[in-house]
Design a protein around this motif. Structure first.
Motif, PDB file in Angstrom:
ATOM      1  N   VAL A   2      -3.817  -3.171  -0.108  1.00  0.00           N
ATOM      2  CA  VAL A   2      -3.389  -3.025  -1.315  1.00  0.00           C
ATOM      3  C   VAL A   2      -3.660  -1.416  -2.046  1.00  0.00           C
ATOM      4  CG1 VAL A   2      -2.844  -3.414  -3.634  1.00  0.00           C
ATOM      5  CG2 VAL A   2      -3.087  -5.263  -2.228  1.00  0.00           C
ATOM      6  N   LEU A   3      -2.830  -0.554  -2.239  1.00  0.00           N
ATOM      7  CA  LEU A   3      -3.335   0.673  -2.835  1.00  0.00           C
ATOM      8  C   LEU A   3      -3.314   0.602  -4.388  1.00  0.00           C
ATOM      9  CD1 LEU A   3      -3.855   3.639  -2.357  1.00  0.00           C
ATOM     10  CD2 LEU A   3      -1.189   4.141  -2.615  1.00  0.00           C
ATOM     11  N   GLN A   4      -4.464   0.747  -4.718  1.00  0.00           N
ATOM     12  CA  GLN A   4      -4.907   0.780  -6.195  1.00  0.00           C
ATOM     13  C   GLN A   4      -4.963   1.879  -6.809  1.00  0.00           C
ATOM     14  OE1 GLN A   4      -5.547  -2.644  -7.483  1.00  0.00           O
ATOM     15  NE2 GLN A   4      -5.136  -1.762  -9.771  1.00  0.00           N
ATOM     16  N   ILE A   5      -3.780   2.152  -7.730  1.00  0.00           N
ATOM     17  CA  ILE A   5      -3.719   3.750  -8.398  1.00  0.00           C
ATOM     18  C   ILE A   5      -4.007   3.159 -10.301  1.00  0.00           C
ATOM     19  CG2 ILE A   5      -2.396   5.669  -9.100  1.00  0.00           C
ATOM     20  CD1 ILE A   5      -0.569   5.024  -6.420  1.00  0.00           C
ATOM     21  N   GLY A   6      -5.173   3.287 -10.505  1.00  0.00           N
ATOM     22  CA  GLY A   6      -5.280   2.894 -11.722  1.00  0.00           C
ATOM     23  C   GLY A   6      -5.454   1.406 -12.020  1.00  0.00           C
ATOM     24  N   LYS A  36       2.492  -1.825   2.667  1.00  0.00           N
ATOM     25  CA  LYS A  36       3.936  -1.830   3.349  1.00  0.00           C
ATOM     26  C   LYS A  36       4.925  -1.342   2.558  1.00  0.00           C
ATOM     27  CE  LYS A  36       5.505  -6.478   1.823  1.00  0.00           C
ATOM     28  NZ  LYS A  36       5.777  -7.767   2.396  1.00  0.00           N
ATOM     29  N   TRP A  37       4.830  -1.079   1.239  1.00  0.00           N
ATOM     30  CA  TRP A  37       5.942  -0.568   0.434  1.00  0.00           C
ATOM     31  C   TRP A  37       5.681   1.139   0.429  1.00  0.00           C
ATOM     32  CZ3 TRP A  37       8.992  -3.809   1.100  1.00  0.00           C
ATOM     33  CH2 TRP A  37       8.825  -5.258   0.491  1.00  0.00           C
ATOM     34  N   VAL A  38       4.279   1.373   0.418  1.00  0.00           N
ATOM     35  CA  VAL A  38       4.075   2.702   0.612  1.00  0.00           C
ATOM     36  C   VAL A  38       4.661   3.576   1.859  1.00  0.00           C
ATOM     37  CG1 VAL A  38       2.270   4.543   0.914  1.00  0.00           C
ATOM     38  CG2 VAL A  38       2.037   2.553  -0.876  1.00  0.00           C
ATOM     39  N   PHE A  39       4.259   2.588   3.120  1.00  0.00           N
ATOM     40  CA  PHE A  39       4.897   2.859   4.344  1.00  0.00           C
ATOM     41  C   PHE A  39       6.340   3.030   4.327  1.00  0.00           C
ATOM     42  CE2 PHE A  39       0.575   0.847   6.133  1.00  0.00           C
ATOM     43  CZ  PHE A  39      -0.047   2.104   5.734  1.00  0.00           C
ATOM     44  N   LEU A  40       7.047   2.095   3.715  1.00  0.00           N
ATOM     45  CA  LEU A  40       8.644   2.158   3.620  1.00  0.00           C
ATOM     46  C   LEU A  40       9.036   3.562   2.917  1.00  0.00           C
ATOM     47  CD1 LEU A  40      11.243   0.598   4.040  1.00  0.00           C
ATOM     48  CD2 LEU A  40      10.842  -0.655   1.976  1.00  0.00           C
ATOM     49  N   SER A  53      10.693  -8.852  -0.746  1.00  0.00           N
ATOM     50  CA  SER A  53      11.402  -8.875   0.352  1.00  0.00           C
ATOM     51  C   SER A  53      12.864  -9.106   0.255  1.00  0.00           C
ATOM     52  CB  SER A  53      10.986  -9.493   1.461  1.00  0.00           C
ATOM     53  OG  SER A  53       9.734  -9.289   1.899  1.00  0.00           O
ATOM     54  N   LYS A  54      13.259 -10.170  -0.832  1.00  0.00           N
ATOM     55  CA  LYS A  54      14.465 -10.474  -1.445  1.00  0.00           C
ATOM     56  C   LYS A  54      15.096  -9.663  -1.922  1.00  0.00           C
ATOM     57  CE  LYS A  54      13.192 -15.574  -1.474  1.00  0.00           C
ATOM     58  NZ  LYS A  54      12.963 -16.709  -2.222  1.00  0.00           N
ATOM     59  N   GLY A  55      14.423  -9.098  -2.912  1.00  0.00           N
ATOM     60  CA  GLY A  55      15.052  -7.761  -3.539  1.00  0.00           C
ATOM     61  C   GLY A  55      15.565  -6.654  -2.606  1.00  0.00           C
ATOM     62  N   VAL A 100       1.713  -0.868  12.127  1.00  0.00           N
ATOM     63  CA  VAL A 100       0.977  -1.382  13.343  1.00  0.00           C
ATOM     64  C   VAL A 100      -0.481  -0.518  13.048  1.00  0.00           C
ATOM     65  CG1 VAL A 100       0.784  -0.880  15.745  1.00  0.00           C
ATOM     66  CG2 VAL A 100       2.933  -1.714  14.842  1.00  0.00           C
ATOM     67  N   PHE A 101      -0.499   0.819  12.909  1.00  0.00           N
ATOM     68  CA  PHE A 101      -1.737   1.396  12.857  1.00  0.00           C
ATOM     69  C   PHE A 101      -2.523   1.395  11.727  1.00  0.00           C
ATOM     70  CE2 PHE A 101       0.938   3.991  15.777  1.00  0.00           C
ATOM     71  CZ  PHE A 101      -0.284   4.139  16.887  1.00  0.00           C
ATOM     72  N   PHE A 102      -1.939   1.015  10.587  1.00  0.00           N
ATOM     73  CA  PHE A 102      -2.884   0.966   9.174  1.00  0.00           C
ATOM     74  C   PHE A 102      -2.796  -0.529   8.544  1.00  0.00           C
ATOM     75  CE2 PHE A 102      -1.156   5.320   9.595  1.00  0.00           C
ATOM     76  CZ  PHE A 102      -2.549   6.011   9.501  1.00  0.00           C
ATOM     77  N   ILE A 103      -2.300  -1.378   9.171  1.00  0.00           N
ATOM     78  CA  ILE A 103      -2.159  -2.905   8.582  1.00  0.00           C
ATOM     79  C   ILE A 103      -2.430  -3.764   9.692  1.00  0.00           C
ATOM     80  CG2 ILE A 103      -1.161  -4.819   7.287  1.00  0.00           C
ATOM     81  CD1 ILE A 103       0.544  -2.883   5.834  1.00  0.00           C
TER      82      ILE A 103
END
Length: 222
Positions: A3-7, A14-18, A86-88, A134-137
């Motif tokens: 998880v990327l925490q921003i504030g 995975k959403w950042v990578f997407l 994922s469904k959305g 593959v490389f980051f998760i």
């Protein structure tokens, strides 16, 4: 942590990578258009692609209203922090293909060119997304590795084989990829079943059936 925490906002990597993968796909389409269409057509197509991506993001965010209405009723501002998951995302993908296809037809772009463009964009996005994952998760590494290996193989073949983006070839690759993806999910991914299969697997079955229909239709015309 994945998880990327921003504030106060937490975003799954995975959403950042997407998002990064979609940006790479967007740039790749621009490069491809430079050699495959007239310059006057590049801007309207790229504008349409940008609008499609933006509206699909809104559909993905807004799908929370359909999938988890109780969350929105309890906290309306939660739609700013959460997505439909994922469904959305599947709903957003279906919307994006339908929207892009219909709008592209109004620009008098041929069906073949539209399908090629959507195929190349999807191919690049999937390759980049699964490769980054593959490389980051550290979760489901084998699954993402096999998917990216398949995508990279298709890309390499595309570089060396002429007329690689014929409709017949596109439908064949789509069918094979969807089937392989379906099996990998069954074997390697723990997912919630809906009538025997996961939502993603049902989505892949739909892709296979649609691709088979159009491939057989293409054969009957030849």
């Amino acid at each position: 942590m994945n998880v990327l925490q921003i504030g106060s906002i937490a975003i799954l990597y995975k959403w950042v990578f997407l998002g990064i993968a979609i940006f790479i796909g967007y740039i790749s389409i621009r490069v491809w258009l430079q050699s495959s269409t007239e310059k006057k057509n590049i801007k309207p197509i790229m504008d349409l692609l940008f609008n499609t991506i933006f509206l699909s993001f809104l559909v993905w965010k807004g799908s929370l209203l359909l999938l988890e209405p109780s969350i929105i009723l309890k906290s309306p501002f939660s739609i700013l922090y959460f997505t439909g998951g994922s469904k959305g995302l599947i709903l957003a993908i279906i919307f994006s293909f339908a929207y892009f296809f219909l709008k592209a037809k109004k620009l008098e772009i041929s069906n073949e060119f539209i399908i090629k463009l959507m195929f190349i964009f999807s191919l690049v996005v999937l390759t980049a997304y699964h490769g980054l994952t593959v490389f980051f998760i550290e979760e489901d590494v084998l699954y993402h590795s096999l998917i990216s290996l398949f995508m990279i193989t298709v890309l390499v073949i595309g570089i060396f084989k002429k007329d690689i983006y014929s409709l017949k070839w596109i439908y064949m690759v789509t069918i094979v990829f969807s089937f392989v993806h379906f099996i990998l999910i069954m074997i390697l991914i723990k997912s919630q079943a809906v009538f025997l299969f996961s939502v993603e697997q049902w989505f892949l079955i739909g892709i296979i059936l649609v691709s088979l229909f159009h491939r057989n239709k293409l054969r009957s015309l030849n």
